[in-house]
Motif scaffolding. Structure first.
Motif, mmCIF file in Angstrom:
data_model
loop_
_atom_site.group_PDB
_atom_site.id
_atom_site.type_symbol
_atom_site.label_atom_id
_atom_site.label_comp_id
_atom_site.label_asym_id
_atom_site.label_seq_id
_atom_site.Cartn_x
_atom_site.Cartn_y
_atom_site.Cartn_z
ATOM 1 N N THR A 166 3.020 -7.585 -5.083
ATOM 2 C CA THR A 166 4.244 -6.280 -5.525
ATOM 3 C C THR A 166 3.285 -5.484 -6.721
ATOM 4 O O THR A 166 3.689 -3.920 -7.194
ATOM 5 N N GLY A 194 -5.954 0.316 -3.604
ATOM 6 C CA GLY A 194 -4.303 0.850 -3.410
ATOM 7 C C GLY A 194 -4.683 2.330 -4.305
ATOM 8 O O GLY A 194 -4.985 1.148 -5.537
ATOM 9 N N THR A 195 -3.618 3.304 -3.588
ATOM 10 C CA THR A 195 -3.640 4.293 -4.704
ATOM 11 C C THR A 195 -3.566 3.720 -6.060
ATOM 12 O O THR A 195 -3.570 4.061 -6.947
ATOM 13 N N VAL A 196 -2.568 3.369 -6.232
ATOM 14 C CA VAL A 196 -1.437 2.790 -7.777
ATOM 15 C C VAL A 196 -2.534 2.243 -8.330
ATOM 16 O O VAL A 196 -3.318 2.248 -9.887
ATOM 17 N N ALA A 197 -3.390 1.056 -7.593
ATOM 18 C CA ALA A 197 -4.199 0.502 -8.269
ATOM 19 C C ALA A 197 -5.722 0.693 -8.637
ATOM 20 O O ALA A 197 -5.793 0.622 -9.919
ATOM 21 N N MET A 219 0.696 -4.429 -7.916
ATOM 22 C CA MET A 219 -0.249 -3.575 -7.848
ATOM 23 C C MET A 219 0.238 -2.178 -6.977
ATOM 24 O O MET A 219 -0.528 -1.622 -6.764
ATOM 25 N N ASP A 220 1.508 -2.422 -6.663
ATOM 26 C CA ASP A 220 2.040 -0.952 -6.407
ATOM 27 C C ASP A 220 3.710 -0.331 -7.662
ATOM 28 O O ASP A 220 3.641 1.004 -7.447
ATOM 29 N N ASP A 221 3.340 -1.681 -8.632
ATOM 30 C CA ASP A 221 3.752 -1.213 -9.589
ATOM 31 C C ASP A 221 2.602 -0.593 -11.252
ATOM 32 O O ASP A 221 2.585 -1.396 -11.446
#
Length: 361
Positions: free
Chosen positions: A131, A100-103, A133-135
């Motif tokens: 969650t 994913g983009t954030v990770a 992985m999205d922060d």
């Protein structure tokens, strides 16, 4: 590469057998002493040799032109090719943004700072679908906590007498570090310890004089030793000392002759175990890291002393070395001043340096 074992009374003789058979186009894989059924200690040196050279020396030149000898060898070749293809597919999935983009952005940042992809993937894969992985901030904190838990520190233990040998690549500051350790043990702790210095470096011009100079200033006994037998005799003569510090020749990871010589000293028959500390510069290059570990690890390393903290602001590659190779840190050398610029290793100190670098990213 093909591995082959040579056995002799000492590592040097075993290595010479390998050179007699294959020449110098070989690489030491391991060297150790083994007690055989007759209760005699012998030295086993395992070397790696190119397959073509092994086939030629073992079976003659015709062996170079034969194909797979049987179906089993063919099957093993096919399995190897399939494994390679699967690894390439796995790496391709990760590179295309599996996390994913954030990770992916956080992973890219840590890789830019020197942390290996294989270590990051081992931490991130179990987090897929959570969650965290999205922060980005939470994920960075999680990775730093994992680094903190993975790092190891060897506590300073002076309750018993010990012999400490420093090894490492050329130019990492072994001699200066030994002087700092000697001053610490002899003058800076809760009681003065009886310290002696031994120099095994007969290669570097001025190495003996440099350590002798430090020894004279600190009024500490200093000896220069040329052979394993003399080393063993001197260790016995110094049995009443609390700490014996041993300086060795700086070695390129590819300097086989010096490695064999150092292995002889490490395997000297003495009553006490020799603690072997690898002196590693904080400025270590990523490209050299694997070669340094692959070669020096066969000296049965007990800890890593990190030098040259004052010569870099980027500590990711150093941190990566400690994460991948599971070695405890014992001391940090933070400058050129003897004895001031020496610290007992701590996770907090190294992580503070790395976190500052990450924040800049």
């Amino acid at each position: 590469m093909i591995n082959e074992t040579f056995v002799a009374a000492d590592p040097k003789s075993a290595y010479e057998q390998a050179v007699d058979k294959y020449g110098t186009d070989i690489k030491i894989v391991s060297a150790k002493q083994v007690k055989y059924d007759d209760d005699e200690l012998r030295s086993e040196v395992v070397i790696a040799v190119p397959k073509a050279l092994f086939m030629e020396k073992s079976f003659g030149t015709q062996a170079l032109y034969t194909g797979p000898e049987n179906e089993e060898e063919t099957l093993l070749d096919e399995i190897g090719e399939l494994k390679t293809q699967l690894e390439e597919m796995h790496n391709g999935l990760l590179q295309k943004g599996r996390f994913g983009t954030v990770a992916d952005d956080v992973k890219k940042l840590f890789m830019q700072k020197g942390i290996a992809e294989q270590w990051l993937d081992s931490i991130l894969i179990p987090l897929i679908g959570t969650t965290v992985m999205d922060d980005a901030q939470l994920l960075v904190s999680y990775l730093l906590e994992e680094i903190d838990e993975t790092l190891k520190v060897k506590e300073e233990d002076l309750d018993h007498s010990k012999i400490m040998m420093l090894v490492g690549p050329t130019g990492v500051g072994k001699t200066t570090t030994i002087a700092k350790l000697a001053a610490r043990y002899a003058y800076l702790l809760d009681r003065p310890y009886k310290v002696a210095l031994i120099n095994l470096d007969s290669y570097k011009v001025g190495a003996i004089e440099q350590l002798a100079h430090y020894a004279d200033i600190m009024q500490i006994e200093h000896y220069s030793i040329a052979s394993a037998d003399a080393f063993g005799e001197k260790i016995e003569a110094l049995s009443s000392y609390d700490i014996i510090l041993v300086d060795t020749a700086g070695m390129s990871p590819y300097d086989t002759q010096k490695f064999v010589k150092t292995i002889e000293f490490v395997n000297t028959k003495i009553p006490k175990k020799i603690e072997v500390a690898l002196v590693l510069a904080a400025t270590v290059k990523y490209e050299d890291m694997e070669d340094i570990h692959e070669n020096f690890s066969f000296l049965n390393l007990d800890s890593v002393i990190i030098s040259k903290f004052d010569e870099t602001k980027h500590f990711g590659t150093l941190l990566n070395f400690m994460l991948l190779y599971d070695l405890p840190m014992s001391y940090f050398s933070t400058g050129q001043e003897v004895p001031d610029d020496l610290l007992v290793a701590s996770k907090e100190y190294l992580l503070e340096k790395f976190i500052g670098d990450v924040h800049e990213g």
